[in-house]
Design a protein around this motif. Structure first.
Motif, short mmCIF file in Angstrom:
data_model
loop_
_atom_site.label_atom_id
_atom_site.label_comp_id
_atom_site.label_asym_id
_atom_site.label_seq_id
_atom_site.Cartn_x
_atom_site.Cartn_y
_atom_site.Cartn_z
N LYS A 187 0.83 -1.21 0.00
CA LYS A 187 0.00 0.00 0.00
C LYS A 187 0.87 1.26 0.00
N ILE A 188 1.93 1.23 0.81
CA ILE A 188 2.72 2.46 0.93
C ILE A 188 3.80 2.58 -0.14
N GLN A 189 4.18 1.47 -0.77
CA GLN A 189 5.17 1.51 -1.86
C GLN A 189 4.54 0.91 -3.11
N PRO A 190 3.55 1.58 -3.70
CA PRO A 190 2.88 0.99 -4.86
C PRO A 190 3.89 0.64 -5.95
N GLY A 191 3.67 -0.50 -6.56
CA GLY A 191 4.58 -0.91 -7.63
C GLY A 191 5.72 -1.79 -7.17
N ILE A 192 5.84 -1.98 -5.84
CA ILE A 192 6.96 -2.78 -5.33
C ILE A 192 6.79 -4.25 -5.72
N ASP A 193 7.90 -4.94 -5.95
CA ASP A 193 7.88 -6.37 -6.25
C ASP A 193 7.62 -7.12 -4.94
N GLU A 194 6.43 -7.72 -4.84
CA GLU A 194 5.99 -8.30 -3.58
C GLU A 194 6.91 -9.44 -3.11
N SER A 195 7.54 -10.11 -4.07
CA SER A 195 8.39 -11.25 -3.70
C SER A 195 9.62 -10.81 -2.91
N LYS A 196 9.91 -9.49 -2.95
CA LYS A 196 11.05 -8.98 -2.19
C LYS A 196 10.74 -8.87 -0.70
N ILE A 197 9.44 -8.91 -0.37
CA ILE A 197 9.06 -8.69 1.02
C ILE A 197 9.13 -10.03 1.77
N VAL A 198 10.30 -10.31 2.27
CA VAL A 198 10.53 -11.54 3.03
C VAL A 198 11.03 -11.13 4.42
N PRO A 199 10.95 -12.03 5.41
CA PRO A 199 11.34 -11.64 6.77
C PRO A 199 12.75 -11.04 6.84
N GLU A 200 13.68 -11.52 6.02
CA GLU A 200 15.06 -11.04 6.11
C GLU A 200 15.25 -9.67 5.46
N ALA A 201 14.28 -9.22 4.67
CA ALA A 201 14.45 -7.97 3.90
C ALA A 201 14.63 -6.78 4.85
N ARG A 202 15.67 -5.96 4.51
CA ARG A 202 15.91 -4.73 5.29
C ARG A 202 15.16 -3.59 4.62
N PHE A 203 14.56 -2.74 5.45
CA PHE A 203 13.71 -1.67 4.91
C PHE A 203 14.46 -0.77 3.94
#
Lengths: 414, 83
Positions: free
Chosen positions: B13-29
């Protein structure tokens, strides 16, 4: 030691207006005498005395801007970004590590991010201060557009906004013109933007007595007509690429027009009403003429808001400065078609002057059916006119008593 | 409720267009998701709204990765379910 002032070229322009989402569509609408004023759709205006405005229709931010920037930019910044991208693309100006410090940005806004502010006020009252978006302030500030453009294009010279109400767009161009003219900077991305067709914006202008109460959208804006009764709020953005002439020629740019001069004065009289004599406006016109070496003016794009006071005082100013020649100069108010785009309007009207000197056609003043006997100039009523124009003047006046005139000239080669 | 899914929804919602597969527990903001300090507050607002809870500024400051926000929310939800 005096230094020869530099000539200032216009090498690109872009616009998002109530008449189109780019310059060409807007220009063709102007020549056809098409009116961009209609019933308000941006909010429910059924309880408002004023139900009409000149809205930008069909603007999809995603077609112009990346989605994250679009989400965190107020509508006025979105318009400015879209117009700036068009302008820079047209100019062919490449921003590189070598020139990025010699290019600046000035995008004026009369009102700023009032849409973002309004939305967040609702959150504040309904949910409390802890739910306010951290992006409220960056979306609200009137330099938000200017800042975003510098970020997106990597421009690292001077970068600021400015506000002089309805003269903002002209003053932004005037400031950019002076910076280039005096050798401070090589190029400026300059213009204005506003998007204040919001409940609070329309209510505020209505209460100030500025807006037309005429219910017929396409007949309401009638500059210089006896039955005019106020302006119509518009919105949009216009951005020009201004360059040092030598530098533009050196890189092989196509020169669209030249800005020849800028004059600016204050009434020091009243916060909303112009001097009825038009004296402040006349001094701005004279200042611009003097600075350009008193050229013959072939066309004036009037401020022409369709308010009783503006159209009368502006007519008096033109007559006082040009004397018996005044009646022979075509004067038109394109606001009759694009409405009053507030902080964008002066920049868009300067852009129109660039098109006029290039193409030799003057867009009309529409809805001029029954001229005010005291407004007795040649206002190019209702139909565009073909006529060669070497020097065009555009006037802009604003709440606060600001008066600004720019002279735009046809580029005749070196 | 899957907290990771809620975090994904908030970030999309806050980063429209983001590749959802990048959102994993290890991902740094900042480094992996281009979420800066302002966007992090925006994300927290989206989560507060969706899950009807409150996150403190100080807690947010310490959060650097998706994993940490999941832990924070799970702790908050556990407290709520226990009372």
């Amino acid at each position: 030691m005096s230094v020869m002032p530099h000539r200032v070229a216009v090498t690109g322009y872009g616009a998002v207006t109530p008449l189109g989402l780019n310059v060409e569509d807007s220009w063709h609408s102007l020549l056809e005498g098409k009116c961009g004023i209609d019933y308000i759709t941006l909010f429910d205006a059924s309880e408002f005395d004023v139900k009409i405005a000149a809205e930008v229709r069909g603007f999809d931010p995603a077609a112009h801007i990346d989605p994250v920037t679009a989400r965190y930019s107020d509508r006025f910044s979105q318009f400015a970004l879209a117009a700036a991208f068009q302008a820079v693309a047209m100019s062919g100006l490449k921003i590189t590590d070598e020139n990025k410090f010699d290019i600046g940005v000035v995008i004026g806004s009369g009102i700023g991010g009032i849409g973002a502010l309004s939305a967040q006020y609702r959150v504040l009252y309904e949910k409390g201060p802890k739910r306010i978006s951290p992006f409220l302030i960056p979306m609200l500030i009137s330099d938000g557009a200017s800042g975003q453009i510098s970020i997106k294009l990597g421009i690292m010279g001077p970068n600021f906004s400015m506000a002089s109400s309805c003269a903002t767009g002209a003053d932004a161009l005037g400031m950019a013109f002076n910076l280039i003219r005096h050798g401070e900077i090589t190029a400026m991305i300059a213009g204005g933007s506003d998007a204040s067709i919001t409940p609070i914006g329309i209510a505020g202008f209505t209460q100030a007595g500025a807006l037309s109460k005429n219910p017929d959208p396409v007949k309401a804006c009638r500059p210089f007509d006896k039955n005019r009764d106020g302006f119509i709020t518009g919105e949009g953005a216009a951005v020009l690429v201004l360059e040092n002439m030598d530098s533009a020629l050196k890189r092989g740019a196509h020169i669209l027009a030249e800005i020849s001069s800028y004059g600016s004065t204050s009434d020091a009289y009243h916060i909303t009403k112009p001097l009825e004599s038009g004296e402040g406006a006349a001094r701005a016109i004279q200042a611009a003429l003097k600075s350009a070496g008193n050229p013959e003016i072939d066309y004036i794009n009037a401020h022409g808001t369709s308010t009783y006071f503006n159209d009368l005082s502006e007519t008096r100013a033109i007559k006082n400065v040009f004397g018996e020649k005044a009646s022979r100069i075509p004067v038109s108010s394109t606001k009759s078609m694009h409405g009053h785009m507030l902080g964008a309007t002066g920049a868009f009207e300067a852009l129109i002057c660039c098109k006029v000197v290039q193409e030799g056609i003057i867009p009309p003043t529409i809805n001029l059916q029954d001229p005010d006997p005291e407004c007795d100039l040649d206002y190019v009523p209702n139909t565009a006119r073909k006529v060669a124009v070497q020097h065009a003047m555009t006037n802009s006046f604003g709440f606060g008593g600001h008066n600004s005139s720019l002279i735009i000239s046809r580029y005749e080669g070196k | 409720m899957n907290v990771l899914d809620e975090v994904k929804k908030a970030i999309c919602k806050i980063q429209p267009g983001i590749d959802e597969s990048k959102i994993v527990p290890e991902a740094r903001f900042k480094e992996d998701l281009e979420i800066d300090s302002l966007s992090k507050v925006e994300m927290a607002l989206a989560l507060e709204e969706a899950l009807d809870l409150t996150l403190q500024d100080a807690e947010l400051n310490d959060i650097k990765a998706v994993k940490q926000v999941i832990e924070l929310i799970e702790a908050r939800l556990n407290v709520r379910n226990a009372t």
